[in-house]
Design an enzyme around this catalytic site. Structure first.
Site, PDB file in Angstrom:
ATOM      1  N   ASP A 186       0.859  -1.199   0.000  1.00  0.00           N
ATOM      2  CA  ASP A 186       0.000   0.000   0.000  1.00  0.00           C
ATOM      3  C   ASP A 186       0.889   1.241   0.000  1.00  0.00           C
ATOM      4  OD1 ASP A 186       0.782  -0.633   2.736  1.00  0.00           O
ATOM      5  OD2 ASP A 186      -0.485   1.050   3.332  1.00  0.00           O
ATOM      6  N   HIS A 199       1.754  -8.963  -3.143  1.00  0.00           N
ATOM      7  CA  HIS A 199       0.693  -7.961  -2.953  1.00  0.00           C
ATOM      8  C   HIS A 199       1.378  -6.614  -2.913  1.00  0.00           C
ATOM      9  CE1 HIS A 199      -3.192  -6.435  -1.484  1.00  0.00           C
ATOM     10  NE2 HIS A 199      -2.461  -5.624  -0.730  1.00  0.00           N
ATOM     11  N   ASP A 232       1.717 -17.784  -3.403  1.00  0.00           N
ATOM     12  CA  ASP A 232       2.271 -16.636  -4.130  1.00  0.00           C
ATOM     13  C   ASP A 232       1.173 -16.026  -5.005  1.00  0.00           C
ATOM     14  OD1 ASP A 232       4.707 -16.302  -6.864  1.00  0.00           O
ATOM     15  OD2 ASP A 232       3.795 -14.783  -5.522  1.00  0.00           O
ATOM     16  N   GLU A 270       2.418 -10.028   1.015  1.00  0.00           N
ATOM     17  CA  GLU A 270       2.731  -8.625   0.785  1.00  0.00           C
ATOM     18  C   GLU A 270       4.239  -8.445   0.935  1.00  0.00           C
ATOM     19  OE1 GLU A 270       0.109  -5.999   2.875  1.00  0.00           O
ATOM     20  OE2 GLU A 270       0.764  -4.305   1.669  1.00  0.00           O
TER      21      GLU A 270
HETATM   22  O1  G3I Z   1       0.332  -9.414  19.145  1.00  0.00           O
HETATM   23  C1  G3I Z   1      -0.440 -10.615  18.902  1.00  0.00           C
HETATM   24  C2  G3I Z   1       0.169 -11.786  19.652  1.00  0.00           C
HETATM   25  O2  G3I Z   1       0.016 -11.552  21.057  1.00  0.00           O
HETATM   26  C3  G3I Z   1      -0.528 -13.075  19.254  1.00  0.00           C
HETATM   27  O3  G3I Z   1       0.126 -14.184  19.864  1.00  0.00           O
HETATM   28  C4  G3I Z   1      -0.485 -13.225  17.751  1.00  0.00           C
HETATM   29  C5  G3I Z   1      -1.236 -14.464  17.316  1.00  0.00           C
HETATM   30  O4  G3I Z   1      -1.170 -14.544  15.907  1.00  0.00           O
HETATM   31  O5  G3I Z   1      -1.100 -12.085  17.109  1.00  0.00           O
HETATM   32  C6  G3I Z   1      -0.399 -10.899  17.422  1.00  0.00           C
HETATM   33  O6  G3I Z   1      -1.031  -9.822  16.771  1.00  0.00           O
HETATM   34  C7  G3I Z   1      -0.766  -9.821  15.377  1.00  0.00           C
HETATM   35  C8  G3I Z   1      -0.030  -8.524  15.033  1.00  0.00           C
HETATM   36  O7  G3I Z   1       0.169  -8.407  13.618  1.00  0.00           O
HETATM   37  C9  G3I Z   1       1.353  -8.479  15.692  1.00  0.00           C
HETATM   38  O8  G3I Z   1       2.168  -9.523  15.200  1.00  0.00           O
HETATM   39  C10 G3I Z   1      -2.115  -9.862  14.663  1.00  0.00           C
HETATM   40  O9  G3I Z   1      -2.676 -11.140  14.847  1.00  0.00           O
HETATM   41  C11 G3I Z   1      -1.890  -9.632  13.171  1.00  0.00           C
HETATM   42  O10 G3I Z   1      -3.129  -9.493  12.519  1.00  0.00           O
HETATM   43  C12 G3I Z   1      -1.082  -8.355  12.942  1.00  0.00           C
HETATM   44  O11 G3I Z   1      -0.801  -8.310  11.563  1.00  0.00           O
HETATM   45  C13 G3I Z   1      -0.274  -7.071  11.120  1.00  0.00           C
HETATM   46  C14 G3I Z   1      -1.154  -6.610   9.951  1.00  0.00           C
HETATM   47  O12 G3I Z   1      -0.618  -5.402   9.396  1.00  0.00           O
HETATM   48  C15 G3I Z   1      -2.584  -6.370  10.357  1.00  0.00           C
HETATM   49  O13 G3I Z   1      -2.626  -5.405  11.351  1.00  0.00           O
HETATM   50  C16 G3I Z   1       1.141  -7.314  10.620  1.00  0.00           C
HETATM   51  O14 G3I Z   1       1.981  -7.623  11.730  1.00  0.00           O
HETATM   52  C17 G3I Z   1       1.661  -6.078   9.923  1.00  0.00           C
HETATM   53  O15 G3I Z   1       2.902  -6.382   9.293  1.00  0.00           O
HETATM   54  C18 G3I Z   1       0.675  -5.633   8.837  1.00  0.00           C
HETATM   55  O16 G3I Z   1       1.157  -4.410   8.372  1.00  0.00           O
HETATM   56  C19 G3I Z   1       0.563  -3.963   7.150  1.00  0.00           C
HETATM   57  C20 G3I Z   1       0.084  -2.542   7.399  1.00  0.00           C
HETATM   58  O17 G3I Z   1      -0.980  -2.566   8.331  1.00  0.00           O
HETATM   59  C21 G3I Z   1      -0.314  -1.877   6.108  1.00  0.00           C
HETATM   60  N1  G3I Z   1       0.775  -1.943   5.132  1.00  0.00           N
HETATM   61  C22 G3I Z   1       1.132  -3.328   4.830  1.00  0.00           C
HETATM   62  C23 G3I Z   1       1.643  -4.006   6.068  1.00  0.00           C
HETATM   63  C24 G3I Z   1       2.097  -5.426   5.788  1.00  0.00           C
HETATM   64  O18 G3I Z   1       1.037  -6.292   5.512  1.00  0.00           O
HETATM   65  O1  9MR Z   2      -3.511  -3.543   0.429  1.00  0.00           O
HETATM   66  C1  9MR Z   2      -3.765  -3.556   1.832  1.00  0.00           C
HETATM   67  C2  9MR Z   2      -2.528  -4.095   2.554  1.00  0.00           C
HETATM   68  O2  9MR Z   2      -1.470  -3.169   2.413  1.00  0.00           O
HETATM   69  C3  9MR Z   2      -2.830  -4.299   4.030  1.00  0.00           C
HETATM   70  O3  9MR Z   2      -1.757  -4.969   4.648  1.00  0.00           O
HETATM   71  C4  9MR Z   2      -4.101  -5.128   4.213  1.00  0.00           C
HETATM   72  C5  9MR Z   2      -4.476  -5.264   5.673  1.00  0.00           C
HETATM   73  O4  9MR Z   2      -4.669  -4.001   6.210  1.00  0.00           O
HETATM   74  O5  9MR Z   2      -5.201  -4.542   3.510  1.00  0.00           O
HETATM   75  C6  9MR Z   2      -4.949  -4.476   2.091  1.00  0.00           C
HETATM   76  O6  9MR Z   2      -6.071  -3.855   1.476  1.00  0.00           O
HETATM   77  C7  9MR Z   2      -7.183  -4.719   1.290  1.00  0.00           C
HETATM   78  C8  9MR Z   2      -8.253  -4.387   2.323  1.00  0.00           C
HETATM   79  O7  9MR Z   2      -7.741  -4.655   3.618  1.00  0.00           O
HETATM   80  C9  9MR Z   2      -9.478  -5.185   2.030  1.00  0.00           C
HETATM   81  N1  9MR Z   2      -9.955  -4.925   0.670  1.00  0.00           N
HETATM   82  C10 9MR Z   2      -8.943  -5.289  -0.330  1.00  0.00           C
HETATM   83  C11 9MR Z   2      -7.702  -4.460  -0.112  1.00  0.00           C
HETATM   84  C12 9MR Z   2      -6.639  -4.775  -1.151  1.00  0.00           C
HETATM   85  O8  9MR Z   2      -6.239  -6.083  -1.022  1.00  0.00           O
END
Ligand code: G3I
Ligand code: 9MR
Ligand code: ZN
Length: 539
Positions: A149, A465, A510, A519
């Site tokens: 994103d 992604h 993939d 991603e």
């Molecule tokens: O902290 C808890 C932990 O206590 C637990 O044991 C574990 C079980 O799976 O979950 C942990 O929380 C997770 C958190 O990341 C920390 O690791 C959540 O389940 C998980 O949903 C969360 O995922 C994050 C995701 O965004 C959704 O919020 C990813 O780490 C993070 O890398 C990802 O970041 C996104 C940005 O929001 C948007 N840009 C892309 C980026 C990469 O996908």
């Molecule tokens: O593209 C978005 C990615 O960067 C984030 O990690 C992810 C979780 O926040 O969300 C992706 O965006 C999706 C949205 O969450 C749901 N609708 C489809 C979007 C594109 O895949």
């Protein structure tokens, strides 16, 4: 169609441990010269042992004592012949590409063919951002897009820059070769890694509010479409509220940067240090913390984190290392006494490990010997734990089966970072070997035979992604981008439809729609640069 062995598809270093896998029972194998077919090594894998993380019978083959550089084939009866490289420079191109990925993620400027090859795009996101809850606007151009994103998130940015600057500090010889970048050669002797980090740091300086607090992120209200090129994303930008995790991370990374850039640019150094100390003062004025939650109108990434104790510890440690001021030393000691956070974790949620690294490598004469020894013992205890995990794992991975989650490749690389620091602290080459095994996993020695880095290996990820990769109409992915990796959490529709029931390490596909597995992000590439920097030298 025969199956393939599972091996590091990029290569092995001549004097380091060399292992690969096959699935199923014990298997005799030969290493043969690719050109001549001459057998240079014969061996037998271990018996196939049940591997919980992958759900497979994992049999390990070891050819560590084959040290002659060359191009070979791993030949077995049951599997395809796998092309194998042994060379001192086998990770050079990879290392450069992992670092160059940050240029491709630049926001606010045109990417041009001499530096981007065919993956060019126009300048993007150069409009001012509304400060949420106000009628004020602020210019926050520049910096890196976070990931697939186009958001820019302070917490993620700080950790990514920390990995890159620490990699340079530990292994300057890994950064002497130009990428090149538009800034290459503009400052006598300055390596491109510092030019690239400067691009992000200048953006981070803009993310500081007048009271010293750091805005948590700047994004659009919603993610734009997956096929929208950066310059075509014209949705309004909004700066989300200040948070204490973002502010603590900002204090830490700007104090670290002040130390690194001091020999190069006095003005930039003082700008960073002034901002770092101002951010720290904000933290002192907000002892209760200001956690971040997305405001209701904002649906982009959250980077939510309820605990800012680790951010305070990291900030105090970097400020102490850079300034030597005892106030920061006292704050660091109080943070340790207060506890409530992990002092060995790396990654965007728990940054305590960065604080420990800062203190362990602070001038010994300035540190408290007892505290240093306590932190060192905790660090080495964690290294021993990761070492034992890796030895138990069918693929040598320093991750327990229940630790696979969103961004598991980051966690695996973070563990490799800890092991590499431990190998320095304890002068123990075993930790270095195990850290390298994590790179073997990333580059193909895994249950899927997947190289998790675009453009590298026989079976690299091809469909991350990543919006520009979807929108640019170019079949080939930008090389050098690290995928998040196996995640059994089934956090997106595509994962739920295609991965349900898979063992943790096999929970990957993939596909560009599978954002919770595939991603790419700046803080998945940055630990990869850190790790490879210990195994390359351009000096
Ligand atoms: O902290 C808890 C932990 O206590 C637990 O044991 C574990 C079980 O799976 O979950 C942990 O929380 C997770 C958190 O990341 C920390 O690791 C959540 O389940 C998980 O949903 C969360 O995922 C994050 C995701 O965004 C959704 O919020 C990813 O780490 C993070 O890398 C990802 O970041 C996104 C940005 O929001 C948007 N840009 C892309 C980026 C990469 O996908
Ligand atoms: O593209 C978005 C990615 O960067 C984030 O990690 C992810 C979780 O926040 O969300 C992706 O965006 C999706 C949205 O969450 C749901 N609708 C489809 C979007 C594109 O895949
Ligand atoms: Zn942009």
């Amino acid at each position: 169609m025969k199956k393939w062995p599972e091996w590091n598809q990029v290569g092995y270093l001549p004097t380091e441990r060399k292992r690969f896998n096959v699935q199923g029972s014990e298997e005799r194998f030969e290493i043969v010269e690719a050109k001549t077919g001459t057998v240079v090594w014969r061996g037998t894998t271990s018996p196939g042992l049940t591997d919980k993380a992958s759900g497979e019978q994992a049999a390990k083959g070891d050819f560590s004592d084959l040290r002659e550089p060359g191009t070979y084939l791993i030949h077995t009866a049951r599997f395809e012949d796998a092309e194998l490289t042994i060379a001192d420079d086998c990770y050079h191109e990879l290392h450069q590409a992992l670092l160059r990925a940050f240029y491709y993620l630049r926001c606010g400027m045109e990417l041009t063919e001499p530096f981007a090859g065919p993956w060019t795009h126009g300048a993007c996101h150069r409009r001012q951002a509304l400060i949420y809850g106000t009628d004020e606007y602020r210019e926050v151009n520049g910096g890196w897009h976070d990931a697939g994103d186009y958001g820019k998130y302070t917490v993620a940015a700080a950790v990514a820059v920390a990995d890159l600057l620490l990699a340079y500090e530990f292994n300057p010889a890994a950064f002497v070769r130009p990428l090149p970048l538009p800034e290459t050669g503009s400052v006598q002797g300055m390596p491109d890694v510092l030019h690239e980090c400067r691009y992000e740091l200048e953006f981070l300086l803009k993310m500081q509010a007048s009271d010293g607090g750091a805005f948590h992120k700047v994004t659009t209200y919603n993610f734009c479409g997956l096929d929208v090129m950066p310059e075509d994303d014209r949705l309004p930008l909004v700066l989300s509220p200040v948070s204490s995790t973002a502010t603590g991370d900002l204090a830490a990374i700007l104090a670290l940067a002040a130390r690194i850039y001091e020999p190069w640019d006095a003005d930039f150094t003082s700008r960073c240090l002034d901002a770092a100390e101002s951010a720290w003062s904000w933290m002192l004025r907000h002892p209760e913390g200001v956690p971040f939650h997305n405001p209701p109108e904002i649906k982009t990434g959250e980077y939510g984190d309820k605990c800012d104790r680790d951010e305070r510890f990291w900030a105090a440690a970097e400020l102490f290392r850079t300034t030597g001021k005892e106030d920061y030393h006292d704050a660091l000691k109080q943070a340790v006494e207060g506890g409530g956070f992990d002092r060995c974790e790396l990654g965007w949620v728990e940054v305590g490990g960065y604080g420990t690294i800062a203190y362990l490598f602070t001038d010994r004469l300035k540190t408290d010997a007892h505290l240093r020894s306590k932190l060192r013992e905790e660090w080495l205890k964690r290294a021993r734990r990761y070492q034992e995990t890796a030895e138990r794992d069918g693929y040598g991975v320093a991750l327990e089966p229940d630790e696979y989650k969103w961004g598991s490749n980051m966690t695996i690389l973070n563990h490799a970072q800890l092991l590499l620091i431990a190998s320095i602290e304890a002068s123990d080459a075993l930790y270095r070997q195990t850290a390298l095994e994590q790179l073997h996993y990333l580059l193909g020695r895994n249950v899927l035979g997947q190289s998790y880095v675009t453009g590298f290996g026989k079976n690299p990820i091809r469909h991350p992604h990543y919006r520009p990769g979807v929108g640019d109409g170019i079949e080939e992915a930008v090389p050098g981008m690290v995928s998040g990796g196996a995640n059994p959490g089934l956090h997106d529709d595509y994962a739920r439809e295609h991965l349900t029931g898979r063992p943790p390490a096999a929970s990957f596909v993939d596909h560009e729609l599978c954002y919770s597995c595939n991603e790419i992000t700046i803080y998945w590439n940055s630990p990869a640069v850190f790790v490879t920097s210990f195994f390359v030298s351009f000096a």
